[in-house]
Design an enzyme around this catalytic site. Structure first.
Site, short mmCIF file in Angstrom:
data_model
loop_
_atom_site.label_atom_id
_atom_site.label_comp_id
_atom_site.label_asym_id
_atom_site.label_seq_id
_atom_site.Cartn_x
_atom_site.Cartn_y
_atom_site.Cartn_z
N ASN A 203 0.58 -1.26 -0.22
CA ASN A 203 0.08 -0.06 0.10
C ASN A 203 1.12 1.26 -0.21
O ASN A 203 2.28 1.48 -0.02
CB ASN A 203 -1.00 -0.15 0.78
CG ASN A 203 -2.06 0.94 0.71
OD1 ASN A 203 -2.49 1.76 -0.10
ND2 ASN A 203 -3.44 0.09 1.34
N ARG A 204 0.33 1.92 0.20
CA ARG A 204 1.25 3.09 -0.02
C ARG A 204 1.45 4.43 1.34
O ARG A 204 0.94 4.28 1.99
CB ARG A 204 -0.54 4.26 -0.51
CG ARG A 204 -0.75 4.65 -1.57
CD ARG A 204 -1.75 4.95 -2.55
NE ARG A 204 -2.16 4.68 -4.36
CZ ARG A 204 -3.10 3.25 -4.05
NH1 ARG A 204 -3.01 3.13 -3.28
NH2 ARG A 204 -3.12 3.53 -5.44
N HIS A 229 3.36 0.17 -2.95
CA HIS A 229 3.67 -1.75 -2.53
C HIS A 229 5.58 -1.78 -2.45
O HIS A 229 5.82 -2.21 -4.24
CB HIS A 229 3.10 -2.40 -4.21
CG HIS A 229 1.64 -2.67 -3.67
ND1 HIS A 229 0.93 -2.02 -2.62
CD2 HIS A 229 0.65 -2.63 -4.89
CE1 HIS A 229 -0.33 -2.28 -2.80
NE2 HIS A 229 -0.37 -2.40 -3.94
N HIS A 303 -1.24 -10.53 -2.94
CA HIS A 303 -1.71 -9.46 -4.23
C HIS A 303 -2.26 -9.71 -4.58
O HIS A 303 -1.91 -9.68 -6.25
CB HIS A 303 -0.92 -8.42 -4.32
CG HIS A 303 -1.71 -7.22 -4.32
ND1 HIS A 303 -2.39 -6.79 -5.72
CD2 HIS A 303 -1.80 -6.13 -4.57
CE1 HIS A 303 -2.59 -5.17 -5.76
NE2 HIS A 303 -2.16 -5.34 -4.99
N SER A 304 -2.74 -11.18 -4.22
CA SER A 304 -3.99 -12.24 -5.21
C SER A 304 -4.74 -11.44 -5.62
O SER A 304 -5.78 -10.82 -4.92
CB SER A 304 -4.80 -13.55 -4.96
OG SER A 304 -3.40 -14.27 -5.01
N TYR A 305 -5.54 -11.51 -7.18
CA TYR A 305 -6.60 -10.48 -7.61
C TYR A 305 -7.60 -11.97 -7.90
O TYR A 305 -7.46 -13.11 -8.80
CB TYR A 305 -7.03 -10.08 -9.15
CG TYR A 305 -6.20 -8.92 -9.43
CD1 TYR A 305 -4.97 -8.75 -8.59
CD2 TYR A 305 -6.42 -7.61 -9.88
CE1 TYR A 305 -4.05 -7.35 -8.48
CE2 TYR A 305 -5.96 -6.55 -9.54
CZ TYR A 305 -4.91 -5.98 -9.02
OH TYR A 305 -3.55 -5.15 -9.24
N ASP A 375 -11.47 0.70 -2.97
CA ASP A 375 -10.05 1.39 -3.66
C ASP A 375 -9.18 0.99 -1.73
O ASP A 375 -8.75 2.48 -1.83
CB ASP A 375 -9.39 2.00 -4.55
CG ASP A 375 -7.70 1.12 -5.20
OD1 ASP A 375 -7.82 0.66 -3.48
OD2 ASP A 375 -7.24 1.62 -5.83
N GLN A 412 -7.44 -4.56 2.92
CA GLN A 412 -8.27 -3.41 1.28
C GLN A 412 -8.73 -3.94 0.96
O GLN A 412 -7.96 -5.19 0.27
CB GLN A 412 -5.77 -3.01 0.62
CG GLN A 412 -6.69 -2.44 0.00
CD GLN A 412 -6.21 -0.81 0.21
OE1 GLN A 412 -6.32 -0.08 1.08
NE2 GLN A 412 -6.96 0.12 -0.58
N GLU A 440 -6.61 -7.48 0.87
CA GLU A 440 -5.58 -7.71 1.04
C GLU A 440 -5.32 -7.71 2.81
O GLU A 440 -5.49 -6.19 2.92
CB GLU A 440 -4.39 -6.45 0.60
CG GLU A 440 -4.55 -6.72 -0.73
CD GLU A 440 -3.97 -5.13 -1.97
OE1 GLU A 440 -2.99 -4.16 -0.99
OE2 GLU A 440 -5.09 -4.95 -3.14
C1 BGC Z 1 -4.06 -0.85 -4.26
C2 BGC Z 1 -4.57 -0.03 -5.85
C3 BGC Z 1 -3.51 -0.35 -6.69
C4 BGC Z 1 -3.31 -2.04 -6.88
C5 BGC Z 1 -2.36 -1.85 -7.91
C6 BGC Z 1 -4.30 -2.22 -5.03
O1 BGC Z 1 -3.83 -2.80 -3.63
O2 BGC Z 1 -5.44 -0.33 -2.90
O3 BGC Z 1 -4.61 1.39 -5.41
O4 BGC Z 1 -3.68 0.18 -8.19
O5 BGC Z 1 -2.75 -2.42 -6.03
O6 BGC Z 1 -1.49 -1.56 -7.95
#
Ligand code: BGC
Length: 476
Positions: A203-204, A229, A303-305, A375, A412, A440
Site C-alpha cells: 500500500n501507499r 507496494h 496481492h491475489s486478484y 479501493d 484493503q 489484502e
Molecule cells: C491498490 C490499488 C492499486 C493496485 C495495483 C491495490 O492494492 O489499492 O490502488 O492500483 O493495488 O497496484
C-alpha cells in the site's frame, strides 16, 4: 512476539520454529520432503492425468515387444542369406540396429520417468519444474501443490507469486480463480501485482517519506508523488530462495530473501520469509515473517486478484462480500488515508452483512469517486493480533465461496478499478474493468506517518508476523 519453538523433521535435525498462529510444526528441509524435480521437457508429463500416463507406459511396453519380434524376424532372415539379397539385408539390419537403439533409449527413458508417469503425487504432492529464464540467465521455478481434494496452487520463486489457484465449483469442476499470466514474461513486466508478495510496505506511503527515531527516510516514488507496494523494484520483482516444507499433511513452499539495507530507500537489512501451505481442509495459508538489523518499517502483503466464477471474462460485480469491519479509512485524492476512522453504517462501504459488490459501487459518494470504485482499507473489528475471520466472498453462479482469516488490523478491498483491458493475460484474455478483486490483509496505508495507527515499526530482536488464510468451500 512469540517464542521460537524448534521442531524436527524426524531425523533429529532442527528445522522449523513455531508459526505466528502457534499451530503445528513443519519440516522445512528439502530432504524431508520428497520432491519430483523434472527436466523441463519431461515436466509436462507430470501434469497428465494418471490414466493417460498409464496408457503411455503401455504404448512404450507394447512397442518394445513389437520391436523384439521384428528383430528376431530379421535375424532369421540372415539364415537365408542369398547373394542378391545381401546388400538389402545389411541395410535392413542397420535399420533394425538403429531401431533397437531407439527402442532401448525409449525404454530407459520410460523407466527414468516411470515414477512420474505412475503419478508425481505419489512422491509427494509438490511438483517443481522450470518456469523460464530471466534476462540475466537465472531460471525461475514453478511449484505445484495439490491437496487431497484436487485443489491446486501453483507458485513461483520470482516475486514469491501465487501463479494460479484451482478450486472446484458446486459441480466439482476445477477452475483457476486468480488473475495472472501464462508465462514468466508476463510477470516480469507486470505493474498489477497479480498474485504477488508485496513489500517491504504494501500500500501507499505519502510522498515516499517517513520519520523514524527522528531521522527522515526517502523511499522510491512510483505512484505519482507517493510510494506504492515497495517502490519501483519491490518484493514482487525479485528472486526468492525456495524450500519445500511440510506441516501435518499439508505441502508447502517457503520463500526467503534478504532485502539489503537501503533497498528502495528502506533502512536496515530485512530478512523476509513467506510460506504458502495448501491444507487438506481446502485452505491456502500465507504466512509472512521478517527480522531486521536496524529499526525499519514493514508491511508484507499478499496481492491475489480473485474471480470466483473461474472465468475472467465475467466481472466480480455479482460476487457477495462480507467484511468484518465497522469502520473505513477515508482517503484523499492520492488514496492516502486522511487519518479518520469513519463508521460504515448507512454508507456504500457497509459490508457487515454480505452484499453484492456491484449493488452500490456506482453510488454518488465522494470516497467511491476517489477510488473509482472500492479501493480502501477497512478497519477490522478484530484488533487482537490473533487470527480471526475478516471477510467472506461468494459467487452465486458457481457456488464457490472463500473465507478469509487474518491476524492483521486492516483489509484493503480493491475492486479492480485500474483493470482496463490493456493487460493480456492467462489464456489471452484481456482483463476488463472490475474483472478481479483484491482482499489484502495488512496494516493501514501510510501508517509510518500516522502516529494514531497501529505501529509498523520493526526493531532488531523483534519478529514481524502476518498470517492470511484463504478457506475454500462451495454452497449448493
Ligand atoms: C491498490 C490499488 C492499486 C493496485 C495495483 C491495490 O492494492 O489499492 O490502488 O492500483 O493495488 O497496484
Amino acid at each position: 512476539m512469540k517464542n521460537e519453538v524448534p521442531a524436527s523433521c524426524g531425523d533429529g535435525r532442527v528445522t522449523r520454529k513455531e508459526n505466528s498462529a502457534g499451530e503445528g510444526t513443519e519440516a522445512s528441509a528439502e530432504s524431508c520432503w520428497k520432491t519430483a524435480e523434472l527436466p523441463p521437457a519431461l515436466s509436462a508429463v507430470g501434469h497428465l492425468p494418471l490414466k493417460l500416463r498409464h496408457q503411455i507406459l503401455w504404448v512404450i511396453l507394447i512397442d518394445k515387444v513389437a520391436s523384439i519380434v521384428a528383430y528376431s524376424r530379421f535375424e532369421n532372415a540372415e539364415q537365408f542369406r542369398v547373394d542378391g539379397l545381401c546388400f538389402l539385408n545389411s541395410i535392413i539390419r542397420r535399420i533394425t540396429t538403429m531401431r533397437m537403439l531407439a527402442q532401448h533409449t525409449m525404454i530407459y527413458l520410460g523407466l527414468a520417468v516411470l515414477p512420474f508417469l505412475a503419478g508425481c503425487t505419489s512422491s509427494g504432492p509438490v511438483v517443481k519444474r522450470s518456469y523460464g529464464t530471466m534476462p540475466d540467465g537465472r531460471i525461475a521455478k514453478l511449484y505445484t501443490l495439490t491437496n487431497a481434494h484436487g485443489l491446486k496452487a501453483t507458485l513461483t520463486n520470482y516475486g514469491a507469486i501465487l501463479v494460479s489457484l484451482e478450486v472446484p465449483d458446486r459441480a466439482g469442476k476445477l477452475a483457476d480463480v486468480t488473475l495472472g499470466y501464462d508465462s514468466l514474461e508476463g510477470w516480469l513486466s507486470s505493474t498489477s501485482y497479480f498474485g504477488a508478495t508485496v513489500g517491504r510496505y504494501g500500500n501507499r506511503i505519502a510522498k515516499g517519506k517517513f520519520v523514524l527515531d527522528g531521522k527522515t527516510f526517502t523511499l522510491a516514488t512510483n505512484d505519482g508523488e507517493n510510494h506504492l507496494h515497495g517502490g519501483v523494484k519491490g518484493f514482487d520483482k525479485v528472486f526468492w530462495d525456495a524450500k519445500l516444507v511440510k506441516r501435518g499433511g499439508a505441502a508447502g513452499v517457503r520463500f526467503t530473501r534478504t532485502s539489503p539495507d537501503g533497498e528502495e530507500g528502506y533502512p536496515g537489512k530485512l530478512k523476509a520469509a513467506v510460506t504458502y501451505l495448501l491444507t487438506d481442509n481446502d485452505e491456502l495459508r500465507v504466512e509472512f515473517k521478517a527480522t531486521t538489523d536496524k529499526p525499519t518499517i514493514v508491511n508484507l502483503v499478499h496481492h491475489s486478484y480473485w474471480n470466483l466464477t473461474g472465468d475472467p471474462n465475467n466481472t466480480i460485480l455479482d460476487h457477495e462480500l462480507m467484511l468484518a469491519a465497522d469502520h473505513l479509512l477515508p482517503v484523499d485524492e492520492g488514496l492516502i488515508p486522511t487519518g479518520e476512522l469513519r463508521p460504515v453504517k448507512g454508507t456504500p462501504f457497509d459490508f457487515t452483512q454480505p452484499a453484492k459488490i456491484g449493488a452500490r459501487i456506482n453510488a454518488e459518494d465522494e470516497q467511491l469517486k476517489r477510488g473509482n470504485g472500492y479501493d480502501h482499507c477497512w478497519v477490522l473489528r478484530n484488533q487482537t493480533g490473533k487470527v480471526a475471520l475478516a471477510a467472506t466472498l461468494y459467487d452465486p453462479s458457481s457456488g464457490r465461496a472463500m473465507d478469509l482469516l487474518t491476524d492483521q488490523p486492516g483489509i484493503q478491498f480493491y475492486s479492480g478499478n485500474f483493470l482496463d483491458g490493456t493487460v493480456k493475460a492467462k489464456g489471452g484474455v484481456k482483463y476488463q474493468f472490475r474483472t478481479g478483486l483484491c482482499l489484502e490483509t495488512q496494516h493501514y496505508p501510510d501508517s509510518p506517518n500516522k502516529p494514531d495507527f497501529p505501529s509498523v515499526v520493526l526493531r532488531p530482536g523483534e519478529i514481524y508476523r502476518h498470517t492470511m488464510i484463504l478457506r475454500f468451500s462451495v454452497k449448493k
